[in-house]
Scaffold this active site. Structure first.
Site, PDB file in Angstrom:
ATOM      1  CG  ASP A  32      -1.773   1.256   1.258  1.00  0.00           C
ATOM      2  OD1 ASP A  32      -2.710   1.320   0.453  1.00  0.00           O
ATOM      3  OD2 ASP A  32      -1.498   2.169   2.067  1.00  0.00           O
ATOM      4  CE1 TYR A  33       3.800   4.298  -4.395  1.00  0.00           C
ATOM      5  CE2 TYR A  33       2.768   6.451  -4.534  1.00  0.00           C
ATOM      6  CZ  TYR A  33       3.736   5.564  -4.938  1.00  0.00           C
ATOM      7  OH  TYR A  33       4.652   5.948  -5.896  1.00  0.00           O
ATOM      8  NE  ARG A  62      -4.737   9.532   6.848  1.00  0.00           N
ATOM      9  CZ  ARG A  62      -4.048  10.473   7.496  1.00  0.00           C
ATOM     10  NH1 ARG A  62      -3.455  11.453   6.832  1.00  0.00           N
ATOM     11  NH2 ARG A  62      -3.954  10.438   8.812  1.00  0.00           N
ATOM     12  CG  ASN A 140      -7.884   1.820  -3.050  1.00  0.00           C
ATOM     13  OD1 ASN A 140      -7.897   0.763  -3.680  1.00  0.00           O
ATOM     14  ND2 ASN A 140      -8.482   1.944  -1.872  1.00  0.00           N
TER      15      ASN A 140
END
Length: 250
Positions: A32-33, A62, A140
């Site tokens: 995940d980034y 967020r 995402n």
């Protein structure tokens, strides 16, 4: 006696050499980034636009990003995640009764194209790559967001692929989002460790069947959903040991 010492010394060298060149426990890591980039690196930009509200606004923004991702996933209305980020920004400004003229909107959105890597990111990625571990993202984030941040940080060459869930119009934690790693790497799910930033993402990946490591940067409690990741730590060092088999686990 001297011969025995020599034999023992040679044996020790062989053992050390064998350990040094031992194959990693897993063949790939899908990140995940936010394990790689600090999501709170947008706080200074927000603070400049809305003095005194930087952290509060960033957290709300967020949270709404992921709310919208979940809602779009459930209803089957996928959208470019940069657009999702913009929609979440507009909502947050409205909820906090703050003005959001076009120039301010652009500056705030661009903060998600200029994220700062965590201090341990580059060294950890280099160690994994040097060990022959393949490195991808399953994020995402849209392709534009992935590429812009990696290029600015100078780490594009450390990835085998910057993979966005946009390619099959999904969002994590949909199972088909996690399946992208297998499809693009040609590996089995148990050969790919998923490195999660959020507890919900760790739950999704583990439910799918990936070996899952939660890099719990913000030291949050474990999700009470009945499934836990295989291991967790607050930094990338633990993840690297887990992937390379240096943590003592079988």
């Amino acid at each position: 006696m001297r011969l025995r010492i020599h034999v023992l010394f040679v044996g020790l060298l062989v053992t050390v050499a064998a350990h040094a060149h031992a194959a990693p426990r897993f063949k790939a890591v899908a990140f995940d980034y936010f394990v790689i980039f600090n999501p709170n690196s947008v706080v200074p930009v927000v603070e400049k636009e809305y003095p005194g509200k930087g952290l509060e606004f960033t957290k709300a923004w967020r949270a709404k990003q992921f709310d919208y991702g979940f809602l779009r996933s459930i209803t089957g209305h996928q959208e470019d995640f940069f657009k999702v980020t913009e929609d979440a920004l507009v909502y947050t400004a409205q909820a906090m009764h703050l003005a959001l003229p076009p120039d301010k909107r652009e500056r705030l959105l661009n903060a998600y194209l200029t994220l700062t890597p965590w201090p341990d990111t580059v060294a950890s990625l280099k160690k994994l790559k040097a060990a022959g571990v393949r490195i991808i993202t399953i994020a995402n984030f849209s392709p534009r967001m992935l590429t812009a941040n990696a290029e600015r940080a100078g780490i594009t060459d450390l990835f085998d692929e910057l993979l966005s869930t946009e390619v099959n119009h999904s969002y994590k934690p949909e199972p088909r989002a996690y399946a992208l790693g297998m499809e693009h790497l040609g590996l089995k799910k148990d050969e790919i460790v998923f490195a999660a930033f959020g507890g919900w993402d760790a739950y999704g990946a583990k439910s799918f069947g990936h070996p899952t490591y939660w890099v719990n940067r913000f030291k949050l409690p474990m999700e009470t959903l009945g499934i836990e990741p295989d291991a967790t730590s607050n930094d990338m060092a633990g993840l690297v040991r887990f992937v390379l088999g240096e943590d003592g686990a079988p």
